[in-house]
Design a protein around this motif. Structure first.
Motif, PDB file in Angstrom:
ATOM      1  N   TYR A   1       1.068  -0.785   0.228  1.00  0.00           N
ATOM      2  CA  TYR A   1      -0.646   0.200   0.072  1.00  0.00           C
ATOM      3  C   TYR A   1       0.407   1.000   0.054  1.00  0.00           C
ATOM      4  O   TYR A   1       1.071   2.312  -1.191  1.00  0.00           O
ATOM      5  N   GLU A   2       2.018   1.381   0.351  1.00  0.00           N
ATOM      6  CA  GLU A   2       2.626   2.230   0.538  1.00  0.00           C
ATOM      7  C   GLU A   2       3.066   2.325  -0.566  1.00  0.00           C
ATOM      8  O   GLU A   2       3.863   3.391  -0.566  1.00  0.00           O
ATOM      9  N   GLU A   3       3.879   1.311  -0.703  1.00  0.00           N
ATOM     10  CA  GLU A   3       4.376   1.769  -2.837  1.00  0.00           C
ATOM     11  C   GLU A   3       2.974   2.815  -2.999  1.00  0.00           C
ATOM     12  O   GLU A   3       3.524   3.346  -4.043  1.00  0.00           O
ATOM     13  N   LEU A   4       2.214   1.931  -3.046  1.00  0.00           N
ATOM     14  CA  LEU A   4       1.156   2.648  -4.097  1.00  0.00           C
ATOM     15  C   LEU A   4       0.898   3.513  -3.888  1.00  0.00           C
ATOM     16  O   LEU A   4       0.978   4.898  -4.827  1.00  0.00           O
ATOM     17  N   LYS A   5       0.863   3.758  -2.493  1.00  0.00           N
ATOM     18  CA  LYS A   5       0.659   5.383  -2.298  1.00  0.00           C
ATOM     19  C   LYS A   5       1.560   6.462  -2.947  1.00  0.00           C
ATOM     20  O   LYS A   5       1.959   7.553  -3.522  1.00  0.00           O
ATOM     21  N   GLN A   6       3.165   6.105  -2.882  1.00  0.00           N
ATOM     22  CA  GLN A   6       4.300   6.545  -4.069  1.00  0.00           C
ATOM     23  C   GLN A   6       4.001   7.023  -4.696  1.00  0.00           C
ATOM     24  O   GLN A   6       4.028   7.753  -5.583  1.00  0.00           O
ATOM     25  N   ALA A   7       3.417   5.481  -5.904  1.00  0.00           N
ATOM     26  CA  ALA A   7       3.259   5.758  -7.542  1.00  0.00           C
ATOM     27  C   ALA A   7       2.353   6.540  -8.190  1.00  0.00           C
ATOM     28  O   ALA A   7       2.247   7.184  -9.073  1.00  0.00           O
ATOM     29  N   ASP A   8       0.954   6.549  -6.911  1.00  0.00           N
ATOM     30  CA  ASP A   8      -0.623   6.842  -7.702  1.00  0.00           C
ATOM     31  C   ASP A   8      -1.312   7.547  -6.108  1.00  0.00           C
ATOM     32  O   ASP A   8      -2.203   6.280  -5.477  1.00  0.00           O
ATOM     33  N   PRO A   9      -0.828   8.661  -5.328  1.00  0.00           N
ATOM     34  CA  PRO A   9      -0.914   8.486  -3.813  1.00  0.00           C
ATOM     35  C   PRO A   9      -3.102   8.692  -4.621  1.00  0.00           C
ATOM     36  O   PRO A   9      -3.908   8.769  -3.763  1.00  0.00           O
ATOM     37  N   GLU A  10      -3.477   9.532  -5.183  1.00  0.00           N
ATOM     38  CA  GLU A  10      -5.429   9.427  -5.953  1.00  0.00           C
ATOM     39  C   GLU A  10      -5.424   8.523  -6.166  1.00  0.00           C
ATOM     40  O   GLU A  10      -6.333   8.370  -5.047  1.00  0.00           O
ATOM     41  N   ALA A  11      -5.393   7.421  -6.739  1.00  0.00           N
ATOM     42  CA  ALA A  11      -5.626   5.669  -6.032  1.00  0.00           C
ATOM     43  C   ALA A  11      -5.627   5.343  -4.973  1.00  0.00           C
ATOM     44  O   ALA A  11      -6.558   4.203  -4.724  1.00  0.00           O
ATOM     45  N   ALA A  12      -4.407   5.125  -3.991  1.00  0.00           N
ATOM     46  CA  ALA A  12      -4.280   5.034  -3.150  1.00  0.00           C
ATOM     47  C   ALA A  12      -5.628   5.806  -2.102  1.00  0.00           C
ATOM     48  O   ALA A  12      -5.707   4.621  -1.150  1.00  0.00           O
ATOM     49  N   ALA A  13      -5.151   6.828  -2.371  1.00  0.00           N
ATOM     50  CA  ALA A  13      -6.659   7.616  -0.943  1.00  0.00           C
ATOM     51  C   ALA A  13      -8.020   7.185  -1.694  1.00  0.00           C
ATOM     52  O   ALA A  13      -8.654   6.678  -0.999  1.00  0.00           O
ATOM     53  N   ALA A  14      -8.652   6.325  -2.436  1.00  0.00           N
ATOM     54  CA  ALA A  14      -8.975   6.220  -2.924  1.00  0.00           C
ATOM     55  C   ALA A  14     -10.106   4.643  -2.372  1.00  0.00           C
ATOM     56  O   ALA A  14     -10.845   3.740  -2.605  1.00  0.00           O
ATOM     57  N   ILE A  15      -9.003   3.487  -2.159  1.00  0.00           N
ATOM     58  CA  ILE A  15      -9.000   1.924  -1.979  1.00  0.00           C
ATOM     59  C   ILE A  15      -8.491   2.197  -0.188  1.00  0.00           C
ATOM     60  O   ILE A  15      -7.105   2.669   0.442  1.00  0.00           O
ATOM     61  N   HIS A  16      -9.395   1.283   0.233  1.00  0.00           N
ATOM     62  CA  HIS A  16      -8.905   0.848   2.108  1.00  0.00           C
ATOM     63  C   HIS A  16      -7.432   0.312   1.984  1.00  0.00           C
ATOM     64  O   HIS A  16      -7.489  -0.789   0.999  1.00  0.00           O
ATOM     65  N   PRO A  17      -6.657   0.158   3.112  1.00  0.00           N
ATOM     66  CA  PRO A  17      -5.092  -0.270   2.567  1.00  0.00           C
ATOM     67  C   PRO A  17      -5.121  -1.865   3.188  1.00  0.00           C
ATOM     68  O   PRO A  17      -4.551  -2.521   2.324  1.00  0.00           O
ATOM     69  N   ASN A  18      -6.799  -2.157   3.938  1.00  0.00           N
ATOM     70  CA  ASN A  18      -6.353  -3.803   3.856  1.00  0.00           C
ATOM     71  C   ASN A  18      -7.460  -4.366   1.811  1.00  0.00           C
ATOM     72  O   ASN A  18      -7.112  -5.953   2.607  1.00  0.00           O
ATOM     73  N   ASN A  19      -7.348  -3.700   1.393  1.00  0.00           N
ATOM     74  CA  ASN A  19      -8.320  -4.186   0.119  1.00  0.00           C
ATOM     75  C   ASN A  19      -6.888  -4.287  -0.995  1.00  0.00           C
ATOM     76  O   ASN A  19      -7.008  -4.276  -2.059  1.00  0.00           O
ATOM     77  N   GLN A  20      -6.227  -5.553  -0.504  1.00  0.00           N
ATOM     78  CA  GLN A  20      -5.119  -5.734  -1.081  1.00  0.00           C
ATOM     79  C   GLN A  20      -5.405  -6.341  -2.721  1.00  0.00           C
ATOM     80  O   GLN A  20      -4.552  -6.338  -3.503  1.00  0.00           O
ATOM     81  N   VAL A  21      -6.395  -7.022  -2.724  1.00  0.00           N
ATOM     82  CA  VAL A  21      -7.142  -7.118  -4.280  1.00  0.00           C
ATOM     83  C   VAL A  21      -7.072  -6.105  -4.888  1.00  0.00           C
ATOM     84  O   VAL A  21      -6.290  -5.819  -5.899  1.00  0.00           O
ATOM     85  N   ARG A  22      -7.792  -4.879  -4.470  1.00  0.00           N
ATOM     86  CA  ARG A  22      -7.717  -3.208  -4.917  1.00  0.00           C
ATOM     87  C   ARG A  22      -6.297  -2.730  -4.792  1.00  0.00           C
ATOM     88  O   ARG A  22      -5.343  -2.199  -6.401  1.00  0.00           O
TER      89      ARG A  22
END
Length: 314
Positions: free
Chosen positions: A144-165
């Motif tokens: 999830y931290e990697e996603l926050k770095q790569a695409d903050p907007e997408a990360a903001a819309a996804i729950h950290p525990n939703n590993q599928v998304r």
């Protein structure tokens, strides 16, 4: 195409437990309409309590589409939703019915009303397996931290525990080098396909909404949530989406005998309150939402007046 030539669509959005279902039914009855559900979990068969699926009594005879039509083992994407919702709304309009899109999955509502075009992208061979291996090695928090770095907007819309998304968003980024937000911007048509009125429900006093959420969880428990959650837990390998869903995963520690029921129930209430905040954030970023005070005595009358004005312009 001018606005007056477009199909009119009424949408009712808002956080969980805000009263979307009852307002949608009331407006459908008042304006000869039918409801198209925009809820990513209510699509599944047999998952009724934990998803707060509309009951036959709540429907009051109003047909509801895209509810309980898919087996829990099957995947369903926003692209699938926009396709099915589009076909349904075309049919309803041909029958002289007003389509009402009702639900709290902001990605579904926005993608549909904005006319987002989805293209099937094949991930490079082995990328999905590589991501799964990284998840196993590093853990969900690191991914999830990697996603926050790569695409903050997408990360903001996804729950950290939703590993599928989380993995899906990372897969898209690694495969294309583009953020999901960039893809969304590129996939928007020059104009929106529908003429829409979006009614948003909210409570000025956040504590009121939170009390409603807590009460809803208590009622779910009385209605058999534990049995339903245990069914999901027993089938968690095949019910991939449901196993990640709020309403079920909070009780897994109880079934594993690592946490008491009371603690799991409180965790669900907290997760639901956090989800409501994310829903409100999403809908507040959408343009054109007409916000209603869901607790006001004249909320229904205001919704009727706004709808009548909207339809009169057609």
């Amino acid at each position: 195409m001018t606005d007056s030539e477009k199909i009119p669509v009424l949408a009712v959005v808002g956080p969980t437990a805000s009263g979307k279902t009852s307002l949608g039914v009331m407006l459908a009855k008042a304006y000869h309409g039918e409801v198209v559900s925009a809820d990513s979990m209510q699509i599944y068969q047999g998952l009724d309590v934990g998803t707060a699926k509309v009951t036959p009594e709540e429907m009051q005879g109003v047909p509801h589409h895209l509810v309980g039509f898919l087996a829990p083992e099957q995947a369903f994407s926003v692209a699938d939703f926009t396709t099915l919702a589009g076909k349904t709304i075309t049919q309803l309009t041909a029958q002289g019915k007003l389509p009402l899109v009702v639900g709290g999955t902001g990605l579904y509502v926005q993608s549909f009303l904005y006319g987002v075009r989805f293209t099937e992208e094949k991930a490079p061979a082995g990328l999905r397996e590589q991501l799964a291996a990284e998840l196993a090695a590093k853990g969900g928090a690191a991914m999830y931290e990697e996603l926050k770095q790569a695409d903050p907007e997408a990360a903001a819309a996804i729950h950290p525990n939703n590993q599928v998304r989380v993995l899906r968003a990372l897969e898209h980024y690694r495969a294309t080098g583009k953020k999901l937000s960039e893809q969304k911007a590129e996939s928007l048509p020059p104009e929106r396909p529908y003429r829409s009125l979006i009614l948003g429900l909210d409570f000025p006093e956040r504590a009121v909404l939170y009390r409603r959420i807590d009460l809803r969880v208590d009622k779910m428990l009385e209605a058999g949530l534990i049995k339903e959650a245990e069914h999901v837990w027993q089938n968690r390998e095949s019910f991939r989406t449901a196993a990640q869903a709020i309403g079920y995963k909070e009780f897994f520690p109880y079934f594993e005998q690592t946490a008491p029921l009371e603690a799991c129930t409180e965790k669900l209430k907290q997760a639901s309150r956090n989800y409501a905040k994310r829903q409100l954030t999403w809908f507040r970023h959408m343009d054109g939402v007409v916000w209603l005070d869901a607790g006001a005595p004249d909320a229904v009358q205001t919704a009727i007046r706004k709808t009548s004005e909207f339809l009169a312009k057609g």
